[in-house]
Write a protein that holds these residues in place. Structure first.
Motif, PDB file in Angstrom:
ATOM      1  N   THR A   1       0.842  -1.198   0.000  1.00 27.16           N
ATOM      2  CA  THR A   1       0.000   0.000   0.000  1.00 27.16           C
ATOM      3  C   THR A   1       0.877   1.248   0.000  1.00 27.16           C
ATOM      4  O   THR A   1       0.641   2.186  -0.771  1.00 27.16           O
ATOM      5  CB  THR A   1      -0.946  -0.003   1.216  1.00 27.16           C
ATOM      6  OG1 THR A   1      -1.790  -1.159   1.135  1.00 27.16           O
ATOM      7  CG2 THR A   1      -1.799   1.255   1.262  1.00 27.16           C
TER       8      THR A   1
ATOM      9  N   ALA B   1     -11.831  -2.765   4.416  1.00 26.17           N
ATOM     10  CA  ALA B   1     -11.783  -1.311   4.233  1.00 26.17           C
ATOM     11  C   ALA B   1     -12.876  -0.631   5.064  1.00 26.17           C
ATOM     12  O   ALA B   1     -12.605   0.348   5.777  1.00 26.17           O
ATOM     13  CB  ALA B   1     -11.922  -0.959   2.750  1.00 26.17           C
TER      14      ALA B   1
ATOM     15  N   VAL C   1      -7.896   0.871   3.237  1.00 26.17           N
ATOM     16  CA  VAL C   1      -7.536  -0.125   2.227  1.00 26.17           C
ATOM     17  C   VAL C   1      -7.814  -1.521   2.767  1.00 26.17           C
ATOM     18  O   VAL C   1      -7.392  -1.866   3.872  1.00 26.17           O
ATOM     19  CB  VAL C   1      -6.042  -0.010   1.855  1.00 26.17           C
ATOM     20  CG1 VAL C   1      -5.649  -1.067   0.830  1.00 26.17           C
ATOM     21  CG2 VAL C   1      -5.719   1.401   1.354  1.00 26.17           C
TER      22      VAL C   1
ATOM     23  N   ILE D   1     -10.319   0.252  -1.944  1.00 23.66           N
ATOM     24  CA  ILE D   1      -9.884   1.491  -1.297  1.00 23.66           C
ATOM     25  C   ILE D   1     -11.090   2.426  -1.197  1.00 23.66           C
ATOM     26  O   ILE D   1     -11.809   2.620  -2.182  1.00 23.66           O
ATOM     27  CB  ILE D   1      -8.752   2.179  -2.085  1.00 23.66           C
ATOM     28  CG1 ILE D   1      -7.553   1.230  -2.224  1.00 23.66           C
ATOM     29  CG2 ILE D   1      -8.346   3.497  -1.415  1.00 23.66           C
ATOM     30  CD1 ILE D   1      -6.457   1.724  -3.139  1.00 23.66           C
TER      31      ILE D   1
ATOM     32  N   VAL E   1      -3.113  -2.486  -6.132  1.00 23.10           N
ATOM     33  CA  VAL E   1      -3.406  -1.304  -5.310  1.00 23.10           C
ATOM     34  C   VAL E   1      -3.384  -0.053  -6.196  1.00 23.10           C
ATOM     35  O   VAL E   1      -4.276   0.797  -6.099  1.00 23.10           O
ATOM     36  CB  VAL E   1      -2.425  -1.175  -4.120  1.00 23.10           C
ATOM     37  CG1 VAL E   1      -2.713   0.095  -3.324  1.00 23.10           C
ATOM     38  CG2 VAL E   1      -2.505  -2.399  -3.207  1.00 23.10           C
TER      39      VAL E   1
END
Length: 189
Positions: A31, A72, A86, A107, A176
C-alpha cells in the motif's frame, strides 16, 4: 485527454493517513509503495487488525471481494479520522481439478468513493491444491508443503513459486495502483 502519471491530491500541505485493514507487513508495504508511486503527496500508512467477515480462506471472487470491502469498511469504522482505508484479501478459486490464487483490493476515501481491483491469477501446484481442498488456508498449506513458517507475511505462494521473481509485495502493488484509478482521475469517476 491525457492525464499526468503522478498527481498531487492534497490541497493543503499535510500528511495523508492511510489505514490498511491488516497488520500484515506485506499488505502495509505494498500500500505504501502504491500510494507513493501514484501520488506526489506525503503519506503515513498504518495497519489495523480488523475482521474480514468472510471465511479464513475465501473461495471465489465474490467472497474474496467481500472480504476486501469489509476490511476497508471496518477500518473506516474503527479509525474514521483517516483519509483512505484499504482492504486486501487473498482468495482461491477452483477451476475443475485445479485451483488458482488471487487477491482483491478495495480502497475507500473520506467522500465514500470506492476504488477496486484484482491481482493477476496463478495456478497452484496439485499438492498445495489438495491441502487447501482438505481445509487448510493457503498460507498454512504453503508452510507445510515448503517447510516454512508464516509465509503469508513474507513472500507467500507467489514468491515461493516464482523463485522470488515476484514477491507478494510486488504482486499486490499493481492491484493497489489499479484500485487508485478513481482517485487519480476524479474528473471522470
Amino acid at each position: 485527454m491525457a492525464f499526468p502519471k503522478r498527481k498531487n491530491i492534497q490541497s493543503e500541505k499535510r500528511q495523508f493517513l492511510i489505514i490498511v485493514g491488516s497488520k500484515n507487513p506485506v499488505k502495509i508495504s505494498c500500500t505504501d509503495s502504491a500510494f507513493h508511486q501514484a501520488f506526489d503527496d506525503a503519506f503515513l500508512i498504518e495497519g489495523l487488525n480488523v475482521g474480514s467477515g468472510v471465511s479464513n480462506q475465501p473461495v471465489g471472487d465474490q467472497e474474496t471481494y467481500q472480504g476486501a470491502l469489509n476490511r476497508a469498511v471496518n477500518s473506516k469504522a474503527v479509525f474514521p479520522e483517516a483519509d483512505y482505508w484499504v482492504g486486501i484479501e487473498g482468495g482461491i478459486e477452483e477451476i475443475g481439478d485445479e485451483m488458482q490464487a488471487f487477491a482483491w483490493v478495495v480502497i475507500i476515501d473520506k467522500s465514500g468513493k470506492i476504488g477496486k481491483a484484482k491481482t493477476a491469477t496463478f495456478f497452484l501446484p496439485p499438492a498445495i491444491t489438495a491441502l487447501v481442498k482438505g481445509g487448510m488456508e493457503l498460507g498454512e498449506a504453503d508452510d507445510q508443503f515448503f517447510q516454512r513458517e508464516n509465509s503469508k507475511t513474507g513472500n507467500g505462494a507467489v514468491g515461493i513459486l516464482t523463485h522470488e521473481r515476484i514477491d507478494r509485495k510486488n504482486y499486490y502493488t499493481p492491484a493497489v495502483i489499479l484500485a487508485l484509478i478513481p482517485f487519480l482521475n476524479p474528473e471522470i469517476y
